[in-house]
Design an enzyme around this catalytic site. Structure first.
Site, PDB file in Angstrom:
ATOM      1  N   SER A  13       0.862  -1.179   0.000  1.00  0.00           N
ATOM      2  CA  SER A  13       0.000   0.000   0.000  1.00  0.00           C
ATOM      3  C   SER A  13       0.900   1.232   0.000  1.00  0.00           C
ATOM      4  O   SER A  13       1.850   1.283  -0.779  1.00  0.00           O
ATOM      5  CB  SER A  13      -0.925  -0.060   1.222  1.00  0.00           C
ATOM      6  OG  SER A  13      -1.837   1.014   1.222  1.00  0.00           O
ATOM      7  N   HIS A  40      -3.063  -1.210  -2.931  1.00  0.00           N
ATOM      8  CA  HIS A  40      -4.263  -0.448  -2.587  1.00  0.00           C
ATOM      9  C   HIS A  40      -4.327   0.777  -3.486  1.00  0.00           C
ATOM     10  O   HIS A  40      -3.369   1.553  -3.552  1.00  0.00           O
ATOM     11  CB  HIS A  40      -4.221  -0.018  -1.117  1.00  0.00           C
ATOM     12  CG  HIS A  40      -4.349  -1.162  -0.170  1.00  0.00           C
ATOM     13  ND1 HIS A  40      -4.134  -1.036   1.186  1.00  0.00           N
ATOM     14  CD2 HIS A  40      -4.682  -2.463  -0.365  1.00  0.00           C
ATOM     15  CE1 HIS A  40      -4.329  -2.207   1.769  1.00  0.00           C
ATOM     16  NE2 HIS A  40      -4.656  -3.086   0.844  1.00  0.00           N
ATOM     17  N   ASP A 133      -3.633  -5.197   6.360  1.00  0.00           N
ATOM     18  CA  ASP A 133      -3.986  -6.077   5.245  1.00  0.00           C
ATOM     19  C   ASP A 133      -2.732  -6.854   4.826  1.00  0.00           C
ATOM     20  O   ASP A 133      -1.654  -6.293   4.715  1.00  0.00           O
ATOM     21  CB  ASP A 133      -4.519  -5.236   4.076  1.00  0.00           C
ATOM     22  CG  ASP A 133      -5.121  -6.091   2.966  1.00  0.00           C
ATOM     23  OD1 ASP A 133      -5.466  -7.260   3.226  1.00  0.00           O
ATOM     24  OD2 ASP A 133      -5.241  -5.575   1.836  1.00  0.00           O
TER      25      ASP A 133
END
Length: 193
Positions: A13, A40, A133
């Protein structure tokens, strides 16, 4: 000799694009494994990742499409607002299931599907990011016997994601991005990737 690994799954991310810029160009054109990448992304904008990396990588690069067969080595990026999974075939599956950790695509979804399909023939790489995540998925890959690699937190602009991964599972390798690229290239050189 049959290579040890069939797939490399990579997730990141915030701060992970620079790491990808070092790792993906290190992968040789003769790599055996497919590479699937979840970053992301803003849901409402087209992703330029495949366009950017196509110029920099020896392997073919594309944005994942539903049903894409993974019979040849390729680098596939998850499109915005779709979960990216691997399914029997092996092939790409895209899903609009609810976001996980506020994210669609979710790293956990990709890593867990790779653990289910590839088992001990998967390599999971977790990079810089601002949430947890990927931690659960990293644990799933390790539990299935796969190889786990985490970007060293001190080399990550955003440490939350690598730290969450390491809190969940003691990764096989904790490395800065240049060393991740070198490790993958070395595994290829030894006939394992």
């Amino acid at each position: 000799m049959q290579p040890a690994y069939d797939a490399i799954v990579i997730g990141g991310s915030s701060g992970a694009i620079d790491a990808l810029g070092v790792i993906l160009p290190a992968l040789p054109a003769t790599l055996h494994a497919c590479v699937l990448v979840v970053m992301h992304l803003p849901r409402d904008r087209r992703s330029l990742l495949a366009d950017i990396f196509r110029q920099r990588c020896a392997l073919p690069v594309k944005e994942a499409s539903d049903g894409l067969l993974l019979t040849r080595p390729v680098i596939c990026f998850a499109p915005p607002d779709y979960h990216l999974l691997v399914d029997a075939g092996p092939r790409v599956a895209l899903s609009i299931d609810p976001p996980l950790h506020y994210s669609r695509p979710s790293i956990d979804v990709l890593f867990e599907s790779a653990a289910d399909l590839y088992g001990d023939r998967a390599v999971a790489v977790l990079l810089s990011g601002a949430n947890e995540d990927g931690a659960r998925g990293l644990a799933a890959v390790q539990a299935a016997g796969g190889l786990t690699i985490v970007q060293s937190p001190e080399s990550a602009p955003m440490q939350a994601m690598p730290l969450a991964g390491l809190a969940r599972v003691p990764a096989h390798h904790v490395l800065p991005p240049p060393a991740v690229g070198a490790l993958l290239a070395d595994l290829h050189g030894k006939g394992q990737l």
